[in-house]
Design a protein around this motif. Structure first.
Motif, PDB file in Angstrom:
ATOM      1  N   ALA A   2      55.002  55.971  39.442  1.00 57.33           N
ATOM      2  CA  ALA A   2      54.744  54.400  39.297  1.00 57.33           C
ATOM      3  C   ALA A   2      53.740  53.929  40.289  1.00 57.33           C
ATOM      4  CB  ALA A   2      56.006  53.723  39.457  1.00 57.33           C
ATOM      5  N   LEU A   3      53.609  54.319  41.794  1.00 56.85           N
ATOM      6  CA  LEU A   3      52.746  54.130  42.771  1.00 56.85           C
ATOM      7  C   LEU A   3      51.508  54.496  42.534  1.00 56.85           C
ATOM      8  CD1 LEU A   3      54.980  53.616  45.808  1.00 56.85           C
ATOM      9  CD2 LEU A   3      53.616  51.734  44.817  1.00 56.85           C
ATOM     10  N   ASN A   4      51.541  55.875  42.241  1.00 56.18           N
ATOM     11  CA  ASN A   4      50.247  56.837  42.480  1.00 56.18           C
ATOM     12  C   ASN A   4      49.419  56.605  40.919  1.00 56.18           C
ATOM     13  OD1 ASN A   4      51.188  57.450  44.688  1.00 56.18           O
ATOM     14  ND2 ASN A   4      51.271  59.778  44.037  1.00 56.18           N
ATOM     15  N   LEU A   5      50.162  56.061  39.788  1.00 54.58           N
ATOM     16  CA  LEU A   5      49.140  56.073  38.443  1.00 54.58           C
ATOM     17  C   LEU A   5      49.440  54.642  37.878  1.00 54.58           C
ATOM     18  CD1 LEU A   5      47.359  57.833  37.063  1.00 54.58           C
ATOM     19  CD2 LEU A   5      49.183  58.725  35.976  1.00 54.58           C
ATOM     20  N   ARG A   6      50.635  54.262  37.777  1.00 54.17           N
ATOM     21  CA  ARG A   6      50.785  52.969  36.733  1.00 54.17           C
ATOM     22  C   ARG A   6      50.393  51.648  37.580  1.00 54.17           C
ATOM     23  NH1 ARG A   6      56.775  51.088  36.104  1.00 54.17           N
ATOM     24  NH2 ARG A   6      56.040  49.501  37.793  1.00 54.17           N
ATOM     25  N   ALA A   7      50.423  51.684  38.888  1.00 56.15           N
ATOM     26  CA  ALA A   7      49.890  50.569  39.674  1.00 56.15           C
ATOM     27  C   ALA A   7      48.614  50.281  39.592  1.00 56.15           C
ATOM     28  CB  ALA A   7      50.358  50.824  41.115  1.00 56.15           C
ATOM     29  N   TYR A   8      47.719  51.574  39.467  1.00 58.52           N
ATOM     30  CA  TYR A   8      46.170  51.473  39.537  1.00 58.52           C
ATOM     31  C   TYR A   8      45.714  51.082  38.150  1.00 58.52           C
ATOM     32  CZ  TYR A   8      45.924  54.067  43.757  1.00 58.52           C
ATOM     33  OH  TYR A   8      45.828  54.502  45.161  1.00 58.52           O
ATOM     34  N   LEU A   9      46.547  51.283  37.139  1.00 57.32           N
ATOM     35  CA  LEU A   9      46.549  50.650  35.780  1.00 57.32           C
ATOM     36  C   LEU A   9      46.591  49.263  35.732  1.00 57.32           C
ATOM     37  CD1 LEU A   9      45.698  51.223  32.778  1.00 57.32           C
ATOM     38  CD2 LEU A   9      48.242  51.712  32.404  1.00 57.32           C
ATOM     39  N   THR A  10      47.509  48.769  36.358  1.00 57.39           N
ATOM     40  CA  THR A  10      47.694  47.279  36.148  1.00 57.39           C
ATOM     41  C   THR A  10      46.683  46.568  37.148  1.00 57.39           C
ATOM     42  OG1 THR A  10      50.227  47.653  36.007  1.00 57.39           O
ATOM     43  CG2 THR A  10      49.418  45.537  36.461  1.00 57.39           C
ATOM     44  N   LEU A  11      46.230  47.306  38.177  1.00 60.81           N
ATOM     45  CA  LEU A  11      45.278  46.645  38.717  1.00 60.81           C
ATOM     46  C   LEU A  11      44.006  46.644  38.014  1.00 60.81           C
ATOM     47  CD1 LEU A  11      46.691  47.925  42.270  1.00 60.81           C
ATOM     48  CD2 LEU A  11      46.149  45.477  41.941  1.00 60.81           C
ATOM     49  N   VAL A  12      43.563  47.790  37.698  1.00 60.05           N
ATOM     50  CA  VAL A  12      42.404  47.844  36.960  1.00 60.05           C
ATOM     51  C   VAL A  12      42.234  46.898  35.617  1.00 60.05           C
ATOM     52  CG1 VAL A  12      41.052  49.249  35.500  1.00 60.05           C
ATOM     53  CG2 VAL A  12      41.635  50.215  37.649  1.00 60.05           C
ATOM     54  N   GLN A  13      43.439  46.800  34.845  1.00 62.10           N
ATOM     55  CA  GLN A  13      43.408  45.769  33.883  1.00 62.10           C
ATOM     56  C   GLN A  13      43.405  44.381  34.273  1.00 62.10           C
ATOM     57  OE1 GLN A  13      47.238  47.063  32.293  1.00 62.10           O
ATOM     58  NE2 GLN A  13      46.532  48.158  30.582  1.00 62.10           N
ATOM     59  N   SER A  14      43.771  43.970  35.582  1.00 66.36           N
ATOM     60  CA  SER A  14      44.068  42.902  35.986  1.00 66.36           C
ATOM     61  C   SER A  14      42.390  42.313  36.529  1.00 66.36           C
ATOM     62  CB  SER A  14      44.904  42.573  37.099  1.00 66.36           C
ATOM     63  OG  SER A  14      46.017  42.910  36.572  1.00 66.36           O
ATOM     64  N   VAL A  15      41.817  43.315  37.073  1.00 63.75           N
ATOM     65  CA  VAL A  15      40.633  42.879  37.796  1.00 63.75           C
ATOM     66  C   VAL A  15      39.289  43.555  37.031  1.00 63.75           C
ATOM     67  CG1 VAL A  15      39.113  43.542  39.986  1.00 63.75           C
ATOM     68  CG2 VAL A  15      41.705  42.955  40.048  1.00 63.75           C
ATOM     69  N   ALA A  16      39.125  44.334  36.329  1.00 65.36           N
ATOM     70  CA  ALA A  16      37.988  44.710  35.662  1.00 65.36           C
ATOM     71  C   ALA A  16      37.244  43.894  34.681  1.00 65.36           C
ATOM     72  CB  ALA A  16      38.340  46.572  35.207  1.00 65.36           C
ATOM     73  N   PRO A  17      38.149  43.281  33.683  1.00 62.43           N
ATOM     74  CA  PRO A  17      37.417  42.334  33.014  1.00 62.43           C
ATOM     75  C   PRO A  17      36.606  41.186  33.400  1.00 62.43           C
ATOM     76  CG  PRO A  17      39.799  42.975  31.865  1.00 62.43           C
ATOM     77  CD  PRO A  17      39.480  43.516  33.392  1.00 62.43           C
ATOM     78  N   GLY A  18      37.197  40.850  34.661  1.00 60.21           N
ATOM     79  CA  GLY A  18      36.304  39.567  35.279  1.00 60.21           C
ATOM     80  C   GLY A  18      35.162  40.346  36.077  1.00 60.21           C
ATOM     81  N   MET A  19      35.045  41.478  36.221  1.00 64.50           N
ATOM     82  CA  MET A  19      33.918  42.068  37.031  1.00 64.50           C
ATOM     83  C   MET A  19      32.967  42.284  35.857  1.00 64.50           C
ATOM     84  SD  MET A  19      35.252  44.986  39.539  1.00 64.50           S
ATOM     85  CE  MET A  19      36.164  44.515  41.296  1.00 64.50           C
ATOM     86  N   ALA A  20      33.448  42.832  34.634  1.00 64.68           N
ATOM     87  CA  ALA A  20      32.477  43.050  33.569  1.00 64.68           C
ATOM     88  C   ALA A  20      31.768  41.729  33.033  1.00 64.68           C
ATOM     89  CB  ALA A  20      33.353  43.624  32.460  1.00 64.68           C
ATOM     90  N   GLU A  21      32.689  40.641  33.213  1.00 62.62           N
ATOM     91  CA  GLU A  21      32.077  39.180  32.625  1.00 62.62           C
ATOM     92  C   GLU A  21      30.917  38.964  33.493  1.00 62.62           C
ATOM     93  OE1 GLU A  21      34.982  36.359  32.546  1.00 62.62           O
ATOM     94  OE2 GLU A  21      35.933  37.235  31.055  1.00 62.62           O
ATOM     95  N   ARG A  22      30.931  39.342  34.907  1.00 65.08           N
ATOM     96  CA  ARG A  22      29.721  39.078  35.724  1.00 65.08           C
ATOM     97  C   ARG A  22      28.786  40.097  35.799  1.00 65.08           C
ATOM     98  NH1 ARG A  22      34.644  37.561  38.193  1.00 65.08           N
ATOM     99  NH2 ARG A  22      34.815  39.459  39.452  1.00 65.08           N
ATOM    100  N   GLY A  23      29.221  41.145  35.263  1.00 70.44           N
ATOM    101  CA  GLY A  23      28.175  42.337  35.159  1.00 70.44           C
ATOM    102  C   GLY A  23      28.184  43.221  36.288  1.00 70.44           C
ATOM    103  N   ARG A  24      28.964  43.308  37.252  1.00 72.45           N
ATOM    104  CA  ARG A  24      28.884  44.043  38.560  1.00 72.45           C
ATOM    105  C   ARG A  24      30.528  44.171  38.838  1.00 72.45           C
ATOM    106  NH1 ARG A  24      27.724  38.834  39.894  1.00 72.45           N
ATOM    107  NH2 ARG A  24      28.727  37.925  41.936  1.00 72.45           N
TER     108      ARG A  24
END
Length: 266
Positions: free
Chosen positions: A120-142
């Motif tokens: 949960a801490l070493n893998l699942r948490a990273y997935l949730t964080l990536v899902q929450s942050v990466a789309p916004g970064m992608a919209e800004r292109g960086r």
């Protein structure tokens, strides 16, 4: 961009999740010293506040907007809280995730509860964080995401089964994210430390024989301090690494290069 500014982070907003202690704390300090606005997120609010105090002292111009530091209470195992907190962060230029856990047991003694806690801490948490942050970064292109893996992703020992498996899984999770979001300008990399003095390694460090055995196993013959990992983190979120993605930066004092070595008399 000039080479003199290659590692500078002025005007960048970077969240450090797991920033209350250890590598997370030192990463926050290093990022603030390079001019970044640092968001320190952790369930340990008191620890995060201490990190913020230390990071603020590293700011290039105390009292100026550059290098501002803030604290954000966050339980990374609470999916709803992660998504709500990430929304509140707004536009991020970088995300550094250092949370992790290890239960040292032989596989025959591992419980499903142990397994779930580590994964949960070493893998699942990273997935949730990536899902929450990466789309916004992608919209800004960086954007740059850095996750803390381990040399155990590649080299194991007895009692490290689930920890090693979760760290190997994290490497592949970040590599896959690099493939999926790379065309939209978002980079994903892992840092794989060796033995580092942090709260996670207190169990080992308390045993003199164990501590010394681990020190001898690396080419440098010693443990790392958490501050020695922070430079790798700062590099991976800076413009010095704009063509680095899907990679693993091993910072292990040469452990994986020389582990198990025998030095004959020549």
């Amino acid at each position: 961009m000039t080479y003199a500014d290659l590692f500078r982070l002025d005007g960048r907003r970077i969240a450090v999740v797991g920033g209350a202690s250890g590598i997370g704390r030192e990463s926050a300090r290093a990022l603030a010293a390079q001019g970044a606005e640092v968001l320190v997120a952790d369930r340990d609010v008191a620890g995060a506040e201490e990190t913020a105090r230390l990071a603020a002292a590293e700011r290039p111009a105390p009292g100026a907007e550059t290098g501002a530091v803030s604290v954000h209470p966050l339980d990374v195992l609470d999916e709803a809280a992660v998504r709500t907190t990430a929304d509140g962060w707004g536009a991020l230029d970088g995300l550094v995730v250092t949370v992790g856990a290890n239960v040292r047991k032989r596989m025959a003694d591992y419980t499903l509860g142990d397994f779930d806690r580590v994964v949960a801490l070493n893998l699942r948490a990273y997935l949730t964080l990536v899902q929450s942050v990466a789309p916004g970064m992608a919209e800004r292109g960086r954007g740059s995401v850095v996750g803390l893996a381990s040399m155990r992703a590649f080299q194991v020992e007895a009692g490290q089964s689930v920890y090693a498996a979760s760290k190997a899984g994290l490497v592949q999770l970040l590599r896959t994210a690099a493939a999926e979001w790379g065309p939209r300008g978002v980079r994903f990399n892992a840092v794989a430390p060796g033995v580092v003095r942090t709260p996670l390694t207190d169990q080992i460090a308390a045993d003199p024989q164990w501590y010394e055995a681990y020190a001898r196993a690396s080419a440098l013959g010693r443990w790392a301090g958490a501050e020695e990992i922070a430079g790798a983190v700062a590099y991976l979120v800076s413009d010095a690494s704009t063509y680095v993605t899907g990679s693993v930066l091993t910072v292990d004092g040469g452990w994986t290069a020389v582990d198990g070595r025998y030095e004959p008399s020549l």
